[in-house]
Design an enzyme around this catalytic site. Sequence first.
Site, PDB file in Angstrom:
ATOM      1  N   LYS A 113       0.839  -1.206   0.000  1.00  0.00           N
ATOM      2  CA  LYS A 113       0.000   0.000   0.000  1.00  0.00           C
ATOM      3  C   LYS A 113       0.869   1.250   0.000  1.00  0.00           C
ATOM      4  CE  LYS A 113      -4.167  -1.797   2.224  1.00  0.00           C
ATOM      5  NZ  LYS A 113      -5.097  -1.667   3.337  1.00  0.00           N
ATOM      6  N   LYS A 205      -4.597 -10.103  -6.410  1.00  0.00           N
ATOM      7  CA  LYS A 205      -5.764 -10.320  -5.548  1.00  0.00           C
ATOM      8  C   LYS A 205      -6.933  -9.416  -5.935  1.00  0.00           C
ATOM      9  CE  LYS A 205      -5.653  -8.431  -1.513  1.00  0.00           C
ATOM     10  NZ  LYS A 205      -5.320  -7.930  -0.185  1.00  0.00           N
ATOM     11  N   LYS A 208     -10.543  -3.951  -3.244  1.00  0.00           N
ATOM     12  CA  LYS A 208     -11.394  -2.761  -3.330  1.00  0.00           C
ATOM     13  C   LYS A 208     -10.636  -1.585  -3.925  1.00  0.00           C
ATOM     14  CE  LYS A 208     -13.525  -3.934   0.995  1.00  0.00           C
ATOM     15  NZ  LYS A 208     -13.190  -3.744   2.390  1.00  0.00           N
TER      16      LYS A 208
HETATM   17  P1  TYM Z   1     -10.423  -5.913   4.440  1.00  0.00           P
HETATM   18  O1  TYM Z   1     -11.607  -5.049   4.513  1.00  0.00           O
HETATM   19  O2  TYM Z   1      -9.320  -5.545   3.500  1.00  0.00           O
HETATM   20  O3  TYM Z   1     -10.833  -7.413   4.105  1.00  0.00           O
HETATM   21  C1  TYM Z   1     -11.866  -8.028   4.828  1.00  0.00           C
HETATM   22  C2  TYM Z   1     -11.745  -9.544   4.758  1.00  0.00           C
HETATM   23  O4  TYM Z   1     -11.811  -9.985   3.411  1.00  0.00           O
HETATM   24  C3  TYM Z   1     -10.700 -10.813   3.115  1.00  0.00           C
HETATM   25  N1  TYM Z   1     -10.306 -10.596   1.709  1.00  0.00           N
HETATM   26  C4  TYM Z   1     -10.168 -11.579   0.815  1.00  0.00           C
HETATM   27  N2  TYM Z   1     -10.325 -12.910   0.907  1.00  0.00           N
HETATM   28  C5  TYM Z   1     -10.126 -13.637  -0.218  1.00  0.00           C
HETATM   29  N3  TYM Z   1      -9.781 -13.095  -1.407  1.00  0.00           N
HETATM   30  C6  TYM Z   1      -9.604 -11.761  -1.553  1.00  0.00           C
HETATM   31  N4  TYM Z   1      -9.296 -11.241  -2.726  1.00  0.00           N
HETATM   32  C7  TYM Z   1      -9.807 -10.942  -0.395  1.00  0.00           C
HETATM   33  N5  TYM Z   1      -9.732  -9.601  -0.177  1.00  0.00           N
HETATM   34  C8  TYM Z   1     -10.041  -9.413   1.110  1.00  0.00           C
HETATM   35  C9  TYM Z   1      -9.613 -10.366   4.079  1.00  0.00           C
HETATM   36  O5  TYM Z   1      -8.659 -11.374   4.279  1.00  0.00           O
HETATM   37  C10 TYM Z   1     -10.397 -10.059   5.324  1.00  0.00           C
HETATM   38  O6  TYM Z   1     -10.646 -11.242   6.066  1.00  0.00           O
HETATM   39  N6  TYM Z   1      -7.269  -5.950   8.205  1.00  0.00           N
HETATM   40  C11 TYM Z   1      -8.554  -6.533   7.879  1.00  0.00           C
HETATM   41  C12 TYM Z   1      -9.680  -5.912   8.655  1.00  0.00           C
HETATM   42  C13 TYM Z   1      -9.568  -6.073  10.129  1.00  0.00           C
HETATM   43  C14 TYM Z   1      -9.708  -7.292  10.853  1.00  0.00           C
HETATM   44  C15 TYM Z   1      -9.579  -6.936  12.216  1.00  0.00           C
HETATM   45  C16 TYM Z   1      -9.952  -8.598  10.465  1.00  0.00           C
HETATM   46  C17 TYM Z   1      -9.352  -5.099  11.042  1.00  0.00           C
HETATM   47  N7  TYM Z   1      -9.354  -5.603  12.294  1.00  0.00           N
HETATM   48  C18 TYM Z   1      -9.649  -7.892  13.228  1.00  0.00           C
HETATM   49  C19 TYM Z   1     -10.021  -9.562  11.495  1.00  0.00           C
HETATM   50  C20 TYM Z   1      -9.870  -9.208  12.836  1.00  0.00           C
HETATM   51  C21 TYM Z   1      -8.776  -6.410   6.375  1.00  0.00           C
HETATM   52  O7  TYM Z   1      -7.975  -6.732   5.601  1.00  0.00           O
HETATM   53  O8  TYM Z   1      -9.912  -5.938   5.934  1.00  0.00           O
END
Ligand code: TYM
Length: 343
Positions: A113, A205, A208
């Site tokens: 990022k 991947k 968003k």
């Molecule tokens: P975020 O919003 O980027 O992603 C949310 C969840 O979606 C999964 N994910 C995917 N899984 C499979 N293929 C993909 N292309 C893909 N893109 C996203 C992510 O692995 C995630 O599970 N840092 C976290 C948010 C967070 C969090 C937490 C998660 C903040 N605090 C505490 C668990 C526990 C995140 O990446 O969000």
Amino acid sequence: MTRPRVLSGVQPTGALHLGNWLGAIRNWVDLQDSHDTYFCVVDLHAITVPHDPGRLAEDTLTTAALYLACGIDPERSTVFVQSQVSAHSELAWLLNCVTPLNWLERMIQFKEKAIKQGDQVSVGLLDYPVLMAADILLYDADLVPVGEDQKQHLELARDIAQQRINARFAPRDAEGEPIALLRVPQPLILKDGARVMSLTDGTSKMSKSDPNEGSRITLLDPPELITKKIKRAKTDPTMGLEFGNPERPEADNLLGLYAVLSGQGREAAARECAEMGWGRFKPLLAEATVEALRPVQERYRSLRQDPASLLTVLRQGRERAAAVADATLSRVRDALGFLPPQP
Ligand code: TYM
């Protein structure tokens, strides 16, 4: 017997996509029967990159409504907004002060990022995994269901809990043995859907933040748009779909999506599509995707027509979450030696 705890969250940055659903939210649903489940909309994480203040509240509500539409049941799960439980920010600060800087500098997601942002990189972006550790550790979570990309952040949360808090600050029992202050969590990463790739590049991947909207299918895309995006998805010149061929990342990804979304699983999908050309496969995948999302979209629309009920769910969630989080926070404050506030 207390049930094992689960915590997870998604950032409210734009509409959630198939990766968020298949990698995370879909796996939360089944855990509700056997675990004590907490799901938060991680809005504090969403401001670690430049954000639009005019959209944040709305995107937070959209994300919460999508949790429910995907099958999260507020009777069985605590659904809440991260920024409304102040213990998240407070514990993040305490953890910041014991986390080595170089642990954060080697986080892959930060490096990726940061490259995209150039000189706009905030301290918050670097600190993002510490806030995530606070999210998890506040609830004494046993399990954290996430996609593959979060594995490194989970390892960091484990290291902070074990090496930087429990090993240094845990109080001792009568025999002099340390009593763990924070529970050390485990990631739960299921094979199917753990890494959904972009429709326009099978080696990166689904995300968003990809500027090309055609690279992802969002959970709220109408059927025509889903069909159009799949029609334009990148293919290769080979006939027949297959898994595991490193020369054919798009075939692997789209067949994987079909296996999950059609509900038939990998083996049956691989058999059905082994001889199939892309021209026959794509409409099948489009139909499976539209049908899998139809009930989610219908439920979402009805939830959004009743904003008062959604806000009530979030208020009740906040109260339940804060009770657990505040107790953990004061345990850590005590162990770190802070003067307790006067009642
Ligand atoms: P975020 O919003 O980027 O992603 C949310 C969840 O979606 C999964 N994910 C995917 N899984 C499979 N293929 C993909 N292309 C893909 N893109 C996203 C992510 O692995 C995630 O599970 N840092 C976290 C948010 C967070 C969090 C937490 C998660 C903040 N605090 C505490 C668990 C526990 C995140 O990446 O969000």
